[in-house]
Design a protein around this motif. Sequence first.
Motif, PDB file in Angstrom:
ATOM      1  N   ARG A  33       0.822  -1.210   0.000  1.00 40.45           N
ATOM      2  CA  ARG A  33       0.000   0.000   0.000  1.00 40.45           C
ATOM      3  C   ARG A  33       0.861   1.267   0.000  1.00 40.45           C
ATOM      4  N   SER A  71       1.795 -11.421  -6.349  1.00 41.19           N
ATOM      5  CA  SER A  71       1.117 -10.154  -6.628  1.00 41.19           C
ATOM      6  C   SER A  71       1.755  -8.984  -5.896  1.00 41.19           C
ATOM      7  N   GLN A  86      -2.204  -1.726  -8.613  1.00 43.29           N
ATOM      8  CA  GLN A  86      -2.853  -2.041  -7.337  1.00 43.29           C
ATOM      9  C   GLN A  86      -2.879  -3.545  -7.154  1.00 43.29           C
ATOM     10  N   VAL A  88      -4.846  -6.462  -5.609  1.00 42.39           N
ATOM     11  CA  VAL A  88      -6.241  -6.655  -5.235  1.00 42.39           C
ATOM     12  C   VAL A  88      -6.362  -7.997  -4.514  1.00 42.39           C
ATOM     13  N   GLU A 103      -3.889  -5.200 -10.691  1.00 41.64           N
ATOM     14  CA  GLU A 103      -4.616  -4.462 -11.726  1.00 41.64           C
ATOM     15  C   GLU A 103      -3.904  -3.156 -12.039  1.00 41.64           C
ATOM     16  N   PRO A 116     -11.858 -10.594 -10.965  1.00 41.29           N
ATOM     17  CA  PRO A 116     -12.754  -9.749 -10.145  1.00 41.29           C
ATOM     18  C   PRO A 116     -14.190 -10.278 -10.094  1.00 41.29           C
ATOM     19  N   VAL A 121     -14.106  -8.499  -4.462  1.00 43.51           N
ATOM     20  CA  VAL A 121     -12.959  -7.677  -4.058  1.00 43.51           C
ATOM     21  C   VAL A 121     -13.105  -7.245  -2.609  1.00 43.51           C
ATOM     22  N   ASP A 123     -10.127  -5.836  -0.921  1.00 43.91           N
ATOM     23  CA  ASP A 123      -9.187  -4.733  -0.670  1.00 43.91           C
ATOM     24  C   ASP A 123      -8.360  -4.457  -1.906  1.00 43.91           C
ATOM     25  N   ARG A 124      -7.992  -3.196  -2.071  1.00 46.05           N
ATOM     26  CA  ARG A 124      -7.069  -2.759  -3.121  1.00 46.05           C
ATOM     27  C   ARG A 124      -5.960  -1.970  -2.454  1.00 46.05           C
ATOM     28  N   CYS A 125      -4.726  -2.314  -2.772  1.00 43.48           N
ATOM     29  CA  CYS A 125      -3.619  -1.542  -2.193  1.00 43.48           C
ATOM     30  C   CYS A 125      -2.504  -1.355  -3.200  1.00 43.48           C
TER      31      CYS A 125
END
Length: 125
Positions: A33, A71, A86, A88, A103, A116, A121, A123-125
């Motif tokens: 993040r 990832s 990001q 994910v 992504e 997706p 989803v 969390d996205r960081c």
Amino acid sequence: MRLFLVVQAYLKLIHFDLHLARKDFAALHNEVRNCPVANKVPSPDSVTKICSAVDMACIWYWKEARCLQRSAATACLLKRHGVAAQMVIGAQQMPFKAHAWVEVDGFVVNDKAYMPEMFGVLDRC
């Protein structure tokens, strides 16, 4: 340059493997993040080259690199090269499965495009 990217990817796999070995998921999450996007214009093929380098590093890695480790390494390398990537994290409920992917501009770059839809989803960081 390609070999250098593979070495960088391999070192990132080791780095994130250490977090996972200590079960320090919070540190891994925070590192991805907080990884800054470099202030440079990425080359048009940066995403392809970096994802290929991580794939090659995974082939040579001494054990299976799981999706979270792969990832995290991919997202940080992309960010280091000026790509706003990001990581994910998603999950499905029945049967329970969790998965991680990367992504760029809303498109999956290191896995199948339908991730997706398959995993909600979280969390996205």
